[in-house]
Structure formats: C-alpha cells, structure tokens
Design a protein around this motif. Sequence first.
Motif, mmCIF file in Angstrom:
data_model
loop_
_atom_site.group_PDB
_atom_site.id
_atom_site.type_symbol
_atom_site.label_atom_id
_atom_site.label_comp_id
_atom_site.label_asym_id
_atom_site.label_seq_id
_atom_site.Cartn_x
_atom_site.Cartn_y
_atom_site.Cartn_z
ATOM 1 N N LYS A 63 122.606 71.711 66.319
ATOM 2 C CA LYS A 63 123.334 70.565 66.878
ATOM 3 C C LYS A 63 122.695 70.107 68.192
ATOM 4 O O LYS A 63 122.591 68.907 68.457
ATOM 5 N N ARG A 69 120.589 66.303 69.493
ATOM 6 C CA ARG A 69 120.979 65.479 70.651
ATOM 7 C C ARG A 69 120.161 65.793 71.897
ATOM 8 O O ARG A 69 120.529 65.402 72.991
ATOM 9 N N TRP A 70 119.088 66.542 71.736
ATOM 10 C CA TRP A 70 118.341 67.032 72.899
ATOM 11 C C TRP A 70 117.775 65.910 73.757
ATOM 12 O O TRP A 70 117.725 66.030 74.978
ATOM 13 N N THR A 123 119.064 63.245 74.643
ATOM 14 C CA THR A 123 120.119 62.827 75.574
ATOM 15 C C THR A 123 120.492 63.956 76.521
ATOM 16 O O THR A 123 120.628 63.758 77.725
#
Length: 166
Positions: A43, A47-48, A50
Amino acid sequence: MDDSEDDFVTWVTARQGGLLRFAYLLTGDPHATEDLVQTALAKAYLRWATVRTQGSRGAWLRRIIVNEHVSAWRRPWRRHELASTPYVDLAADAVGDGGPEAFDRHLWSIVCALPPRQRAAVVLRYYEELTERETAEILGCSVGTVKSQTHRALAALRVKLEEVSA
C-alpha cells in the motif's frame, strides 16, 4: 528505477526490522507479521510519490499496519479460524519456576489475548515509546481514546497477573 523507487527501497531497507518487530508485537504470530508488513508496504509503495514528501513516513506506515491488523479482525472468516502460535503455547507453562524469561513469555501471552485496539495502544505507548498524541495519530483516534484503551488494557493485564500470583 526512478528516484521515487530508489527512495522507497532505501527507506524500507533501513526500517524493515523495526516494522517487523512492531507488527509482531501487534499480531504475536510470525506468519501474520510478515503478511501484515508485506500488505502495508504494498500500500505504501502505491502512494510513495505522495508520502515521500511528508515528514512522518514512519508514523504513516505504522498507521497502515495498525489499520490492516484491525481490519483483519473484522473479516468474517477470522471469526472461525484462530491460529495458535508457539509463543502463546509456550507461555501456558511459563509461570512458576521458569524465572524472568518465563514470566516475560507469560506476560506476552496475556498481552496477545488483549483486543486488537488495546494491544495496539499498549504496544505503541510502551514498546514503541510514543506519546499519547503520536499514538492517537497512528491509530486514527483521539487522545482520549488512546488513554481509555491503554487504561483498559493495563487493568486487564493487572487482573490476569493478580490471578497468576494468587
């Protein structure tokens, strides 16, 4: 790999041991620990781009781990299957002549028996040594909820330990 992927790999490599220890304290099961951390890292990877610009990446990832752990307890199939870990089984005969190590195993078995939110509060507050505010941020609740969950968990631990020593 681009800069974002390099940053992710570097960050995870440096903190993977701590994340595994944290997840183990929540689950008490080495296999569930690995699954939990793997899910959280998957997960986080998505989204890394951001998240990497934020300063509290560790807190954000611990929050994912806690949320995934609590969500696992909500799944319907979880109510029908209860895994028993060797650590909890060892603790059954740990009280008595076993010394401090045996007491630690027994205490750990009692901590593992706490409800997931209470266990998470205790682990974050006393093992990870986070403040009430930091714990609340990770658990996604208010400081008052952290205080009440921790209070209930400690009360339950006291009762169980008094039963053992009586």
